[in-house]
Structures are given as C-alpha cells and as structure tokens.
Design a protein around this motif. Sequence first.
Motif, mmCIF file in Angstrom:
data_model
loop_
_atom_site.group_PDB
_atom_site.id
_atom_site.type_symbol
_atom_site.label_atom_id
_atom_site.label_comp_id
_atom_site.label_asym_id
_atom_site.label_seq_id
_atom_site.Cartn_x
_atom_site.Cartn_y
_atom_site.Cartn_z
ATOM 1 N N LEU A 71 8.668 -38.243 51.130
ATOM 2 C CA LEU A 71 9.422 -38.122 49.879
ATOM 3 C C LEU A 71 10.910 -38.066 50.180
ATOM 4 O O LEU A 71 11.349 -37.338 51.077
ATOM 5 N N THR A 72 11.658 -38.880 49.463
ATOM 6 C CA THR A 72 13.101 -38.935 49.678
ATOM 7 C C THR A 72 13.826 -38.444 48.437
ATOM 8 O O THR A 72 13.419 -38.752 47.316
ATOM 9 N N ASN A 86 3.377 -37.942 59.540
ATOM 10 C CA ASN A 86 3.929 -36.633 59.241
ATOM 11 C C ASN A 86 4.280 -36.519 57.762
ATOM 12 O O ASN A 86 4.511 -37.515 57.100
ATOM 13 N N THR A 87 4.360 -35.292 57.292
ATOM 14 C CA THR A 87 4.939 -35.050 55.982
ATOM 15 C C THR A 87 6.454 -35.050 56.165
ATOM 16 O O THR A 87 6.976 -34.361 57.033
ATOM 17 N N VAL A 88 7.149 -35.873 55.345
ATOM 18 C CA VAL A 88 8.596 -36.005 55.528
ATOM 19 C C VAL A 88 9.329 -35.733 54.224
ATOM 20 O O VAL A 88 8.922 -36.207 53.160
ATOM 21 N N PHE A 89 10.401 -34.941 54.316
ATOM 22 C CA PHE A 89 11.350 -34.815 53.214
ATOM 23 C C PHE A 89 12.683 -35.321 53.728
ATOM 24 O O PHE A 89 13.233 -34.778 54.685
ATOM 25 N N ASP A 108 21.443 -43.701 50.316
ATOM 26 C CA ASP A 108 21.270 -45.127 50.546
ATOM 27 C C ASP A 108 19.981 -45.579 49.853
ATOM 28 O O ASP A 108 18.872 -45.218 50.261
ATOM 29 N N VAL A 109 20.136 -46.375 48.771
ATOM 30 C CA VAL A 109 18.988 -46.756 47.939
ATOM 31 C C VAL A 109 17.982 -47.592 48.726
ATOM 32 O O VAL A 109 16.771 -47.357 48.674
ATOM 33 N N LEU A 168 12.710 -48.430 51.309
ATOM 34 C CA LEU A 168 12.036 -48.949 52.500
ATOM 35 C C LEU A 168 11.080 -47.913 53.098
ATOM 36 O O LEU A 168 9.981 -48.244 53.535
ATOM 37 N N LEU A 169 11.492 -46.652 53.095
ATOM 38 C CA LEU A 169 10.758 -45.643 53.860
ATOM 39 C C LEU A 169 9.803 -44.791 53.028
ATOM 40 O O LEU A 169 8.824 -44.268 53.561
ATOM 41 N N SER A 170 10.072 -44.644 51.719
ATOM 42 C CA SER A 170 9.436 -43.539 50.991
ATOM 43 C C SER A 170 8.159 -43.915 50.255
ATOM 44 O O SER A 170 7.952 -45.071 49.886
ATOM 45 N N ASP A 171 7.342 -42.894 50.007
ATOM 46 C CA ASP A 171 6.242 -43.014 49.060
ATOM 47 C C ASP A 171 6.730 -42.706 47.649
ATOM 48 O O ASP A 171 6.322 -43.332 46.685
#
Lengths: 266, 259
Positions: free
Chosen positions: A38-39, A190-193, A198-199, A204-207
């Motif tokens: 999640l970003t 991994n779980t990422v926050f 940068d849109v 590109l990276l997020s769910d």
Amino acid sequence: MAFLEIDHVTKHFPAPDGRGAVCVFRDVAFAIEEGEFLTMIGHSGCGKSTLLNIIAGLERPSEGGVVLEGREVARPGMDRMVVFQNFSLMPWMTVFENVRLAVRAAHPDWSRRAVTAWVQRYVDMVGLTGAEDKRPAALSGGMRQRVGLARAFSTEPKVLLLDEPFAQIDALTRGVIQDELMRMWNATRNTVFMVTHDVDEAILLSDRIALMTSGPEARLAEIVEVKLARPRLRAELLDDPEYVRLRAHILRFLVEGARREAALAG
Amino acid sequence: MSRDRIRVLLISLLVGALFLAVWQASVARQPKGKGLPGPAAVAQTAWEMLRHPFYDNGPNDKGIGLQLGASLGRLAAGYVAASVVAVMLGVTFGLSPTLYRAVNPYIQVLKPVSPLAWMPLFLYALKDSGQSAILVIFMSSLWPTLANTAFGVASIKRDYLHVAAILQLSWWRRLVTVILPAAAPAIVAGLRISIGSAWVAIVAAEMLIGGTGIGYFVWNEWNNLALTSVIFAILAIGLIGVLLDAGLGRLSRRLAWSE
C-alpha cells in the motif's frame, strides 16, 4: 482483523510561534492486509512521512494508535524495518557491515558463518557483489539505497516501511531500482507501506494507493485499487487503459488539491 | 616531490640555518663560561647524553632516557585514566542534554583552572608526590576530551540513532557500534588536545615534586647552571610532543569517516 491497522491517528505539532499546536493530519484510518503493498501519496506537508514514522514507532501519535497483528505498537522494533529517504547507512561501516549489523540484530543466536552467508545472499540479491568492502561515501545514491533495501529485507520484517525511498536517486537509476524492489517484493511478498509523491512509482508498485489531501489538517481522501496484473512491465503499462485512467485520476486529485491549497493561501 | 614541497623544504632549512647562525654569532664574542651557551656546546652535550641515555648514578644523576621514560610513564597513567573518565562522562552528557546543561556551569568554572593549582590538595590528600603528579596530568587532560565527546555524541545524526532503535540494539551494542564510532572523530580531536596539555603540564608538575622526570631534570640542571642540558631538554620535550601528537593524528585518520 486486519494485519496492520492505522486506527484513527491524529498528529499535532507544537506551533512554530510556541503557542498552541498545528494539526498535521486528522483521523487517518485504514488497514493493510498481510502481503499487501500500500502506497500513500500526497503533497509535501500532508504528514505522510510523519505517519510512516508513527507506524515505525519513531514518533508518537497525538490521538489514535497503530495495531500490528492485534497488538498496539508504540516503540520501534525489528518487525517494522524502515528504508529511509536519505538511506541512513552508517558511514563508518562498509556495505557488508551495514547489512550485518541488521542481520546480527535479527538473529543474535546465529553463528558467525551463518550471519556472513545470510548477509552475502542479500548483498548479491541487490547486485552489490564486489562492493562489500566499500563505504557508503564511495557509492552513488542508487547503490546506497540498494544497501538500504538489503538491510531492510535481510531481517525479514513483518512490515517494510519505505519513506520516499527513490526520491534522492537520479531519474535513470530510479527505474532500475524500482524494478529491483518489485522483483524482491515478488519473491518475498512482504507487507509494505510506502510513502511517495511520484504517481508512476505508486501505480507501478502498489496494490492500493491512499490519497491524502494537503496539510495542515490533512485527511485521507480515498484509497484506490490498482487493478493491474503482476508482474508489471513499465513499457507495457504506459499504453494500458487502466494505467492511463488511474494516473489521470490521481494526478487530477493532486492538482486540484494543490489548487484548493493555493486558493486557501490566496 | 612536487615543486611546492621542495620550496617548503628549502625555506624550512634556510630558517633553521639562519637561526643557528644568528645564535652562534651572538654567543661567539662573549667571554668563555659566561652568557648563554651556543649551538655547538648544546650539540656536544646532546651527543654525550644520547650516547648514554639510560645510565643511573643515583637520584640526581640519571640519563635523559630514564627521565623521559619516567615522565612518559606518568603521562600514560594520568592520561589514560582521564580519557576513560572523560569519554564515559562525555557520552552520558552527550546523550542527556538536560544533564549536560545542569552540570555545564561547574565544568566551565573548573576548566580554566591550571591543573597545577590542584597540586596542594592532592599532596595533602594523598601524601604522595608521584600520585599527585599523575592526578595533575589527569586534571590537565580531562576537559578537552570531555567537552569534545559530549559535543560529538550530542551531534550524532538522529537517523543513526533511529536505525539503532529499530534494530533494538542493546545499550552496549548501541554504544560500541553506533555512538562511539559516530562520535569518534570528535573524541579523537579532544584526545589530541588533551595529550598536548598533559605534556605541557607534566614539566611543571615534575619541577614541583622533584625526584625523576624530564621536568625535574630541567630544574636540576638549572640548579647546576648546566644550560646546555636545559636547552637540550627543551628540544627533547618538543620532539616527544610532536611524536605524541603524530600518533593521535594517525588514529584520527583511521577513525575518520565522511558521509
């Protein structure tokens, strides 16, 4: 129950003139599922890095709290590793020693050989083989952040907290390291926050992407889902209608937020 | 060697030669046995002393090597003890700005006191001149290291401490792997100033306590009116000072780091 829960967090800072307090953001509440990326995106000053520090336990919320696997977290810990915008490598340590510091901390009972092998594995993974004995000062920004990623991933934390990790890396290198992060994340899930402004990086990276209004008194406006299949390839994404729609949506939100900010200021 | 370095070396040699020439000329016309000794006489004394640096003919007649050795022994004892105490206190104060602000007025008052002023108190309390001299060295090398360590630790970037906090390092590992290396350049700068002031203080301390040491040697030779020995001792003190400083200079280069 969610894996990581941001439970109605509000943050005040003392006002610059010393009287009263300034509210950075108010009543931010959302949850991150295990294995989710999640970003949070927003303008400077919306408090997104402050929120990341609160999740890391480096700062305290004024109200609300952070719950990881049903337990409130109030202090820094190895279950939440941070990748810092300014890398925060120990400049007196070599690449290898920087990663080893984290591995030793995570596994105090491991033998020297086991630690060495584990460190080498992650140094290799980020493509720094051969640079083990260099100090950060001798590395480019991109290479330094590879060390930062190796240090964070090597401890296998429950949650990875990425604080604008690519903001201080030149644009050409940035893409390469983003791809590397994506590859590592695909392998580990991994779980990422992550926090960014940068849109393209966010999509590109997020769910899912959380959009913050501008501060002070920033609020969580909405969370959009990124319905793009993985693995995602930068070149192919550019023509994907969903990508184009999402990008326009987020940019419009950010520009309108900025305009409203300007109107308020004027 | 670059041209610039050759030029520096030439000027340096020229200044030295000029000094020796003026010195020799100024003493050449005075009657023998009166006035200051010239460089030739000093050189002769130096040669004799360096030929037998470690002879021991009783309390008032020892070789220059033994005297310097006695001084260096005192220096080591006082300086090492002071450095350990100063680094421990400095780290404590550096990590706790409140405590540092609270005790700083006392430090500021004690700092400008000549370490020799403590001598009567030490003599009275310890009844031992050797230990008192070591304590004088202790006092002379405490403050620069203390102040520099406190400053160095207080200015450690928060990021490094954040990493240490996330990695949940024990206080000992935090000290050894993060705090001391981060503050090392400042600490060594303090240690370097301290060893200089300790070496300055020891000559005066030994003049007071007598017995052994280069300071006592200087005073004893003055009482014998052996000025060539005094001048040679001054040179020896200076050279040892340079060596001590160079040693810490090397340490400082080894521990230096840049972001």
